[in-house]
Design an enzyme around this catalytic site. Structure first.
Site, PDB file in Angstrom:
ATOM      1  N   ASP A 231       4.006  -1.589  -4.468  1.00  0.00           N
ATOM      2  CA  ASP A 231       2.570  -1.564  -4.179  1.00  0.00           C
ATOM      3  C   ASP A 231       2.147  -3.004  -3.920  1.00  0.00           C
ATOM      4  OD1 ASP A 231      -0.298  -0.804  -4.161  1.00  0.00           O
ATOM      5  OD2 ASP A 231       0.409   1.045  -5.081  1.00  0.00           O
ATOM      6  N   HIS A 255       3.397  -3.683  -0.794  1.00  0.00           N
ATOM      7  CA  HIS A 255       2.237  -3.498   0.071  1.00  0.00           C
ATOM      8  C   HIS A 255       1.496  -4.809   0.278  1.00  0.00           C
ATOM      9  CE1 HIS A 255       2.151   1.131  -0.785  1.00  0.00           C
ATOM     10  NE2 HIS A 255       3.284   0.711  -0.257  1.00  0.00           N
TER      11      HIS A 255
END
Length: 440
Positions: A231, A255
């Site tokens: 993430d 991410h």
């Protein structure tokens, strides 16, 4: 790390007045010392050291040093909450172990204790071991990732690892191995984080929501760190001002360096200014530089720079969306689709490297189309830049320069651009339309 590049030294020097948060400046001595005993070895790894840890934080809550002993293991089978700390150093020279019993942890989270370590108070420093073999928090997240049901992104009752609310503090050598999910929620002012490591690389199931640092505050810096996760490496949330993320390496299925998400609740006015992401290497990630806000949001994000970013095998190197959605979340209430979190004075400078053309995306996709592909017209995975402005007035003073990003397929790099008007963005650096990226 020795830095000899004169240009980079100049950049970092220019950042210092903005956001390189101040370390502990207390003149009051930390006169008390609590050395935490461990029953790990004597019990052959079965005893719970949480009571001893909680006792140390109660006894040495002010003007103290709390020590996890060098090379010693500790079982932290129950959450630790210390919210009355003041002028304390947490010295982690040993290794901490969370329970490996998933059901037991889920029951604790269901009871309302959803964060394993909660620290709060002024001048709370974290000092991890210099020895790379020590200073680790072992959460045994691999078993959780593997147990996640097929086509699901949210295994139930997962704990957050740490909530850290402080001011005038430093975090050095923080190390997290196989976190179950979210790592550190960092709130406060004048905080420096250096030499952190987050290792959420998986050998099986996808490590959903293994955010590195979720940041909210003023004058916070994260430097010289490594984060491999599934993430955001850093997610800057509102309100935040004067944030620096520099000289870091991030990757796995990261991410990236993110702002948001913002505006999900249209009554929560976003207020973020002066962010710098510089000299960062991004490897095998889904995103590198990322902004995400929901349509219908309100507020302003202003003066943001991503500069000197090196990407290797990244699907979306530069990505902006003002119409974000979350496959595991829903919204309620009345949403005005013409309202946006406004973006102003954004710069993307000196991006270089390769775009993931052959195997784009990551393991977080549980929908069709994948959440990260939704709404993107004619996606080719040659895109160096994706800019999705919600309205023709919601993106202002965008600037790109020195963009040297190339698809692995050796096709020409392309761009997706929506509503970043030339009138409001005269230095955008390319024509805002979908197609081949042609720098101007």
């Amino acid at each position: 790390m020795l830095i000899t590049n004169p240009a980079l030294l100049g950049i970092l020097a220019s950042l210092a007045p903005l956001a390189l948060g101040a370390p502990n400046q207390s003149t009051q001595a930390r006169s008390r010392k609590c050395v935490i005993p461990s029953s790990y070895t004597s019990s052959q790894g079965t005893a719970d050291d949480s009571p001893a840890v909680a006792g140390a934080f109660a006894q040495c809550a002010e003007n103290s040093v709390i020590i996890f002993q060098e090379g010693v293991d500790y079982n932290i089978f129950h959450p630790i909450k210390a919210t009355n700390l003041s002028n304390v150093e947490i010295r982690v020279l040993g290794n901490l172990h969370l329970p490996q019993d998933i059901t037991a942890v889920q029951n604790i989270v269901k009871s309302g204790q959803n964060t394993w370590f909660t620290f709060q108070g002024p001048r709370v420093d974290w000092t991890g071991a210099d020895d790379i073999n020590n200073g680790w928090i072992n959460s045994y997240g691999q078993a959780w990732w593997d147990a996640n049901p097929a086509n699901s992104s949210s295994f139930p009752n997962r704990p957050h690892l740490m909530s850290y609310k402080t001011s005038q503090a430093s975090i050095k050598n923080f190390r997290s191995r196989k976190p179950i999910a979210w790592n550190v929620k960092l709130h406060g002012d004048d905080i420096t984080v250096t030499h952190a490591i987050v290792d959420a690389k998986s050998t099986g199931g996808f490590p959903f929501n293994t955010d590195g640092f979720d940041v909210e505050g003023t004058n916070i810096s994260i430097t010289d760190s490594v984060m491999y996760n599934g993430d955001d490496a850093i997610a800057v949330n509102t309100p935040s001002h004067n944030i620096v993320f520099a000289r870091n390496t991030i990757g796995y299925q990261s991410h990236g360096m993110s702002i948001g998400s913002l505006g999900k609740d249209p009554t929560d006015f976003a207020n973020i200014t002066n962010l710098r992401f510089e000299d960062v290497t991004v490897i095998d990630a889904l995103y590198a530089a990322r902004f995400k806000s929901w349509s219908g949001g309100k507020g302003l994000v202003k003066n943001v720079v991503w500069k000197n970013i090196r990407v290797f095998n990244v699907t979306f190197p530069i990505f902006v969306t003002q119409s974000y959605s979350d496959q595991s979340a829903s919204r309620s209430g009345t949403i005005d689709p013409s309202s946006s979190v406004m973006m102003e004075d954004f710069t993307w400078s000196n991006f270089s490297g390769s775009i993931n053309t052959y195997h784009p995306g990551d393991g977080s996709c549980v929908t069709n189309p994948c959440w990260y592909n939704a709404g993107l017209p004619n996606l080719k995975h040659t895109e160096a830049i994706v800019l999705e402005c919600n309205t023709e007035s919601s993106c202002k003073n965008f600037r790109t320069e020195g963009i040297r990003l190339y698809p692995q397929s050796k096709d020409s790099p392309s761009v997706i651009c929506m509503k970043a008007t030339a009138e409001l963005n005269p230095k955008l650096g390319f024509e805002c339309k979908n197609g081949t990226f042609v720098p101007q």
